[in-house]
Design an enzyme around this catalytic site. Structure first.
Site, PDB file in Angstrom:
ATOM      1  N   CYS A 122      22.832   8.574  -6.525  1.00  0.00           N
ATOM      2  CA  CYS A 122      21.369   8.389  -6.565  1.00  0.00           C
ATOM      3  C   CYS A 122      20.607   9.653  -6.951  1.00  0.00           C
ATOM      4  O   CYS A 122      19.536   9.564  -7.540  1.00  0.00           O
ATOM      5  CB  CYS A 122      20.857   7.820  -5.245  1.00  0.00           C
ATOM      6  SG  CYS A 122      21.258   8.810  -3.811  1.00  0.00           S
ATOM      7  N   LYS A 195      26.129   2.816   7.226  1.00  0.00           N
ATOM      8  CA  LYS A 195      24.887   3.438   6.763  1.00  0.00           C
ATOM      9  C   LYS A 195      23.854   2.337   6.554  1.00  0.00           C
ATOM     10  O   LYS A 195      24.085   1.393   5.805  1.00  0.00           O
ATOM     11  CB  LYS A 195      25.145   4.189   5.456  1.00  0.00           C
ATOM     12  CG  LYS A 195      23.889   4.789   4.845  1.00  0.00           C
ATOM     13  CD  LYS A 195      24.210   5.565   3.580  1.00  0.00           C
ATOM     14  CE  LYS A 195      22.962   6.139   2.957  1.00  0.00           C
ATOM     15  NZ  LYS A 195      23.260   6.878   1.721  1.00  0.00           N
ATOM     16  N   LYS A 248      24.862   6.357  10.372  1.00  0.00           N
ATOM     17  CA  LYS A 248      23.645   6.964   9.834  1.00  0.00           C
ATOM     18  C   LYS A 248      22.554   5.911   9.713  1.00  0.00           C
ATOM     19  O   LYS A 248      22.846   4.827   9.204  1.00  0.00           O
ATOM     20  CB  LYS A 248      23.981   7.528   8.443  1.00  0.00           C
ATOM     21  CG  LYS A 248      22.816   8.102   7.703  1.00  0.00           C
ATOM     22  CD  LYS A 248      23.221   8.533   6.336  1.00  0.00           C
ATOM     23  CE  LYS A 248      21.966   8.948   5.602  1.00  0.00           C
ATOM     24  NZ  LYS A 248      22.199   9.169   4.212  1.00  0.00           N
ATOM     25  N   TYR A 313      19.294  18.724  10.093  1.00  0.00           N
ATOM     26  CA  TYR A 313      18.427  19.766   9.536  1.00  0.00           C
ATOM     27  C   TYR A 313      17.991  20.741  10.620  1.00  0.00           C
ATOM     28  O   TYR A 313      17.376  21.754  10.322  1.00  0.00           O
ATOM     29  CB  TYR A 313      17.218  19.107   8.842  1.00  0.00           C
ATOM     30  CG  TYR A 313      17.659  18.122   7.785  1.00  0.00           C
ATOM     31  CD1 TYR A 313      18.076  18.556   6.532  1.00  0.00           C
ATOM     32  CD2 TYR A 313      17.743  16.753   8.065  1.00  0.00           C
ATOM     33  CE1 TYR A 313      18.538  17.660   5.579  1.00  0.00           C
ATOM     34  CE2 TYR A 313      18.204  15.842   7.123  1.00  0.00           C
ATOM     35  CZ  TYR A 313      18.608  16.312   5.884  1.00  0.00           C
ATOM     36  OH  TYR A 313      19.074  15.411   4.950  1.00  0.00           O
TER      37      TYR A 313
HETATM   38  C1  PBG Z   1      22.599   9.126  -0.586  1.00  0.00           C
HETATM   39  C2  PBG Z   1      22.149   9.769   0.661  1.00  0.00           C
HETATM   40  C3  PBG Z   1      20.933   9.579   1.299  1.00  0.00           C
HETATM   41  C4  PBG Z   1      20.935  10.394   2.421  1.00  0.00           C
HETATM   42  C5  PBG Z   1      22.148  11.056   2.434  1.00  0.00           C
HETATM   43  N1  PBG Z   1      22.904  10.638   1.345  1.00  0.00           N
HETATM   44  C6  PBG Z   1      19.732   8.837   0.912  1.00  0.00           C
HETATM   45  C7  PBG Z   1      19.686   7.411   0.668  1.00  0.00           C
HETATM   46  O1  PBG Z   1      20.580   6.632   0.962  1.00  0.00           O
HETATM   47  O2  PBG Z   1      18.651   7.031   0.113  1.00  0.00           O
HETATM   48  C8  PBG Z   1      19.801  10.492   3.396  1.00  0.00           C
HETATM   49  C9  PBG Z   1      19.811  11.649   4.318  1.00  0.00           C
HETATM   50  C10 PBG Z   1      18.555  11.902   5.030  1.00  0.00           C
HETATM   51  O3  PBG Z   1      17.598  11.106   5.060  1.00  0.00           O
HETATM   52  O4  PBG Z   1      18.482  12.983   5.626  1.00  0.00           O
HETATM   53  N2  PBG Z   1      23.157  10.037  -1.468  1.00  0.00           N
END
Ligand code: PBG
Length: 323
Positions: A122, A195, A248, A313
């Site tokens: 992405c 996720k 996540k 973070y």
């Molecule tokens: C996709 C990815 C995302 C996050 C980590 N890897 C974003 C998504 O799925 O849109 C989000 C991490 C965060 O919000 O801190 N590569």
């Protein structure tokens, strides 16, 4: 007058006894710190919605990596933001792409720092989706081949671990096979196993410039309403050979972390995502909450729920506070 027979307050009377019976101890060793890398030199672009986080060019990444290591944080996870995005996310699969050079830079500067790469498309595609688009949706199996190419470039660059985050069916199996074929059978996979299609990723998409340009991610990320489905997703990743399973986001999904911890024997990671961080930051900046108290409580709760590793973070701040 009723007199309690058992008095739990006995073990809360002072600091000493509270610390002796404490069940969960947070340490910097629990943390994985996410970093965003961009092309250029001398760049340290503040990410507006994530105060204290930056898009870094490679020279600044070197400084950051040293600082992270000195704070006792064992690992970072890198996200690359290429100068040019295209439909196939070609920079993501280029041995000379931004993330590949970022990995090399960190491994040359601080070889002891454990480097994990986020494996996804992405950030690299002009449409902002996590794979190959066919008829307006991500084509699962075409994306698997792209992921296989992508991980090889990460590991050739020196990545210690790869973390596929795209929620494609079969992604762990495809990646394991690709790594084994190249002789990288000792490189572990940390899969974003459960996720969710979460609103809490908003600030990250500013940081990684990865918001989908049409539609959303609900055809690949999970429905927040589901719990049994998370266990199925994790079971599939385990069968396909993942080494660490990730849930996540973290805070709104502590129930999922706890269930995954109970039902599987692999290490569990939890991603304390951008929106969780930014909510605490914003409230703290407004003076509405005590940042240190709330951030440490949040991280402790994630560990208490069952996470062995926390992507956050807050890693640097928390390492200082715990120090
Ligand atoms: C996709 C990815 C995302 C996050 C980590 N890897 C974003 C998504 O799925 O849109 C989000 C991490 C965060 O919000 O801190 N590569």
């Amino acid at each position: 007058m009723y007199e309690p027979y058992y008095r739990p307050r006995r073990l809360r009377r002072n600091k000493k006894i509270r610390s002796m019976v404490r069940e969960t101890i947070l340490t910097p060793n629990d943390f994985i710190y996410p970093l965003f890398v961009v092309e250029g030199r001398g760049i340290k672009n503040p990410i507006k919605s994530m105060p204290g986080n930056f898009q870094l060019s490679l020279d600044n990444l070197e400084k950051e990596a040293k600082e992270v290591y000195e704070l006792g944080i064992p690992a970072i996870i890198l996200f690359g933001i290429p100068a040019v995005k295209d439909a196939g996310g070609s920079d993501a699969r280029n041995d000379d792409g931004i993330i590949q050079r970022a990995v090399k830079t960190v491994k040359e500067t601080v070889p002891e720092l454990y480097v994990i790469t986020d494996v996804c498309f992405c950030e690299y595609t002009d449409h902002g989706h996590c794979g190959h688009i066919e008829n307006g949706d991500v084509d699962n199996d075409a994306t698997l081949g792209m992921l296989a190419e992508q991980v090889k470039t990460h590991v050739r660059a020196g990545a210690d671990m790869v973390a596929p985050s795209g929620m494609m069916d079969g992604m762990v199996g495809a990646i394991r096979e690709a790594l084994d074929e190249e002789g990288y059978e000792n490189v572990p996979i940390m899969s974003y196993a459960a996720k969710y299609a979460s609103g809490f990723y908003g600030p990250f998409r500013d940081a990684a410039e990865s918001a989908p340009q049409f539609g959303d991610r609900r055809s690949y990320q999970m429905d927040p309403a589901n719990s049994r489905e998370a266990l199925k997703e994790v079971a599939l990743d385990v069968e396909e050979g993942t080494d660490i399973i990730m849930v996540k986001p973290a805070l709104p999904y502590l129930d999922i972390i706890a269930k995954v911890r109970e039902q599987f024997d692999l290490p569990v990671a939890a991603y304390n995502v951008s929106g969780e961080f930014s909510m605490v930051k914003a409230a703290a900046q407004l003076g509405w909450i005590d940042e240190r108290k709330v951030a440490l409580e949040m991280l402790t709760s994630i560990k208490r729920a069952g996470a062995d590793l926390i992507l956050t973070y807050y890693a640097k701040d928390a390492a200082r506070w715990l120090g």
